[in-house]
Design a protein around this motif. Structure first.
Motif, mmCIF file in Angstrom:
data_model
loop_
_atom_site.group_PDB
_atom_site.id
_atom_site.type_symbol
_atom_site.label_atom_id
_atom_site.label_comp_id
_atom_site.label_asym_id
_atom_site.label_seq_id
_atom_site.Cartn_x
_atom_site.Cartn_y
_atom_site.Cartn_z
ATOM 1 N N MET A 1 0.840 -1.198 0.000
ATOM 2 C CA MET A 1 0.000 0.000 0.000
ATOM 3 C C MET A 1 0.878 1.252 0.000
ATOM 4 O O MET A 1 1.804 1.364 0.800
ATOM 5 N N THR A 2 0.598 2.179 -0.890
ATOM 6 C CA THR A 2 1.381 3.406 -0.967
ATOM 7 C C THR A 2 1.048 4.311 0.220
ATOM 8 O O THR A 2 0.028 4.135 0.896
ATOM 9 N N ILE A 3 1.920 5.309 0.448
ATOM 10 C CA ILE A 3 1.684 6.262 1.541
ATOM 11 C C ILE A 3 0.366 7.009 1.316
ATOM 12 O O ILE A 3 -0.412 7.226 2.249
ATOM 13 N N ILE A 4 0.107 7.376 0.052
ATOM 14 C CA ILE A 4 -1.123 8.096 -0.276
ATOM 15 C C ILE A 4 -2.347 7.257 0.088
ATOM 16 O O ILE A 4 -3.274 7.730 0.756
ATOM 17 N N ASN A 5 -2.370 6.009 -0.339
ATOM 18 C CA ASN A 5 -3.498 5.125 -0.046
ATOM 19 C C ASN A 5 -3.650 4.891 1.455
ATOM 20 O O ASN A 5 -4.765 4.839 1.982
ATOM 21 N N GLU A 6 -2.519 4.748 2.139
ATOM 22 C CA GLU A 6 -2.543 4.476 3.578
ATOM 23 C C GLU A 6 -3.175 5.640 4.347
ATOM 24 O O GLU A 6 -3.965 5.435 5.261
ATOM 25 N N LEU A 7 -2.835 6.864 3.942
ATOM 26 C CA LEU A 7 -3.398 8.037 4.615
ATOM 27 C C LEU A 7 -4.900 8.157 4.380
ATOM 28 O O LEU A 7 -5.649 8.553 5.282
ATOM 29 N N PHE A 48 1.112 13.452 -0.520
ATOM 30 C CA PHE A 48 0.168 14.562 -0.472
ATOM 31 C C PHE A 48 0.879 15.884 -0.201
ATOM 32 O O PHE A 48 0.368 16.947 -0.556
ATOM 33 N N SER A 49 2.038 15.825 0.419
ATOM 34 C CA SER A 49 2.794 17.048 0.716
ATOM 35 C C SER A 49 3.278 17.745 -0.556
ATOM 36 O O SER A 49 3.647 18.919 -0.530
ATOM 37 N N GLU A 50 3.269 17.014 -1.681
ATOM 38 C CA GLU A 50 3.715 17.603 -2.956
ATOM 39 C C GLU A 50 2.594 18.381 -3.653
ATOM 40 O O GLU A 50 2.845 19.153 -4.584
ATOM 41 N N LYS A 91 -0.274 16.348 11.277
ATOM 42 C CA LYS A 91 1.108 16.731 10.958
ATOM 43 C C LYS A 91 1.730 15.875 9.839
ATOM 44 O O LYS A 91 2.924 15.583 9.838
ATOM 45 N N LYS A 92 0.869 15.479 8.890
ATOM 46 C CA LYS A 92 1.347 14.734 7.720
ATOM 47 C C LYS A 92 1.785 15.682 6.604
ATOM 48 O O LYS A 92 2.541 15.305 5.722
ATOM 49 N N ILE A 93 1.245 16.902 6.636
ATOM 50 C CA ILE A 93 1.657 17.954 5.704
ATOM 51 C C ILE A 93 1.804 19.253 6.503
ATOM 52 O O ILE A 93 1.254 19.371 7.617
ATOM 53 N N THR A 94 2.521 20.207 5.949
ATOM 54 C CA THR A 94 2.721 21.481 6.653
ATOM 55 C C THR A 94 1.949 22.631 6.022
ATOM 56 O O THR A 94 1.714 23.647 6.667
ATOM 57 N N THR A 95 1.558 22.476 4.754
ATOM 58 C CA THR A 95 0.817 23.520 4.047
ATOM 59 C C THR A 95 -0.464 22.942 3.468
ATOM 60 O O THR A 95 -0.439 21.878 2.836
ATOM 61 N N ASP A 96 -1.552 23.642 3.695
ATOM 62 C CA ASP A 96 -2.845 23.169 3.203
ATOM 63 C C ASP A 96 -3.116 23.752 1.814
ATOM 64 O O ASP A 96 -3.334 24.962 1.673
ATOM 65 N N PRO A 97 -3.130 22.913 0.773
ATOM 66 C CA PRO A 97 -3.351 23.415 -0.597
ATOM 67 C C PRO A 97 -4.788 23.894 -0.839
ATOM 68 O O PRO A 97 -5.071 24.519 -1.857
ATOM 69 N N MET A 98 -5.683 23.605 0.102
ATOM 70 C CA MET A 98 -7.085 24.002 -0.068
ATOM 71 C C MET A 98 -7.365 25.398 0.461
ATOM 72 O O MET A 98 -8.471 25.908 0.302
ATOM 73 N N ASN A 99 -6.373 26.026 1.084
ATOM 74 C CA ASN A 99 -6.582 27.314 1.745
ATOM 75 C C ASN A 99 -7.201 28.373 0.845
ATOM 76 O O ASN A 99 -8.073 29.120 1.257
#
Length: 298
Positions: A1-7, A48-50, A91-99
């Motif tokens: 399972m990839t990190i994306i799928n796991e999250l 997702f951090s990308e 704390k899986k990402i530091t910036t929210d792209p939906m802002n």
């Protein structure tokens, strides 16, 4: 399972266990996120951090280009907003792209409502000389008398009924319990179903659920949809009717008869009265239609 799928899996688990959301709601989130994950994999994203705001915008533009309904786009934005908020919190990402992503304006469509005559036509359609017909009559009477959601109807148990006092208990969205009056007519048909229909459907089985299928098992959402479609056709009603139409009709008709909006909110189990206010628009539309048809100078 990839990190994306796991999250995504972890998030859905969080919605189910921590938030206590219904299975249907969690399924909606899963479908929205699965679509987004497919897009990310197509664009060769590993984390997702990308993901940036521009990536989200490009995804939504692609969804729009695919002629996806406005309501689906709105729901997708909401799903992504809540998901990325969860990732920030964990704390899986530091910036929210939906802002800086705006939610598209929801197109407002007033739901279809049956006239009182059409309701009567529909209620008279099931063959009450048969167990399944008795069951269907009881379901239709109950849904119109109470405004219950179809999920609430199929999950009703015998212990939830309090027919002598004309009440029932139901668990609605967010696992919120409420007490709803049934009304004499619906109580009569439920009693008839219990005495002459349910016992025959049950056969040798045991079940706590009120409404059963031909095999004596709990009736499903799909079962109610399928049966309603047949009854609507038999009644000669040409409107696009779903089980929710009876809920809309219930709310509209009692408002037309002078019920207070707060009471309707309580009966329907709406957390926010703004959800209930759509029925005031339906009621006004109905009044306008009557005026146009009956006033000599309309």
């Amino acid at each position: 399972m990839t990190i994306i799928n796991e999250l995504v899996v972890n998030y859905l688990h969080f919605l189910t266990v921590e938030r206590g959301l219904s299975a249907n709601t969690v399924t909606s989130y899963r479908n929205d996120l699965d679509q987004f994950v497919k897009y990310l994999k197509k664009q060769n994203f590993d984390k997702f951090s990308e993901v940036t705001r521009q990536d989200i915008t490009a995804y939504l533009q692609e969804e729009t280009a695919r002629k996806k309904a406005n309501s689906s786009i709105v729901r997708s934005v909401t799903s992504l907003r809540r998901f990325f908020s969860y990732l920030i919190h964990e704390k899986k990402i530091t910036t929210d792209p939906m802002n800086l992503i705006d939610t598209p304006k929801q197109e407002k469509h007033l739901p279809e409502v049956l006239s009182r005559h059409e309701v009567e036509q529909l209620l008279e359609t099931p063959n009450v000389g048969e167990p399944l017909g008795l069951r269907d009559r009881a379901i239709l009477e109950l849904m119109y008398a109470t405004g219950l959601r179809v999920s609430e109807v199929i999950n009703l148990k015998l212990a939830d009924l309090h027919l002598p006092v004309g009440l029932l208990k139901t668990i609605g969205k967010g696992q919120k319990e409420r007490i709803v009056p049934i009304g004499d007519t619906a109580a009569y048909w439920i009693d008839e179903y219990l005495e002459h229909g349910r016992v025959k459907l049950l056969k040798e089985k045991r079940s706590d659920f009120l409404f059963l299928n031909f095999h004596g098992n709990q009736l499903t959402r799909q079962g109610i949809w399928k049966n309603l479609k047949i009854q609507v056709q038999k009644a000669g009603i040409t409107k696009n009717i779903t089980p929710h139409t009876l809920r809309h009709s219930f709310a509209t008709h009692i408002l037309e008869n002078g019920a207070d909006l707060r009471i309707v909110q309580e009966l329907l189990g709406h957390a926010d009265i703004s959800t209930t206010q759509i029925y005031t628009h339906l009621s006004k539309r109905r009044l306008s239609e009557i005026y146009d048809k009956t006033h000599p100078r309309a």
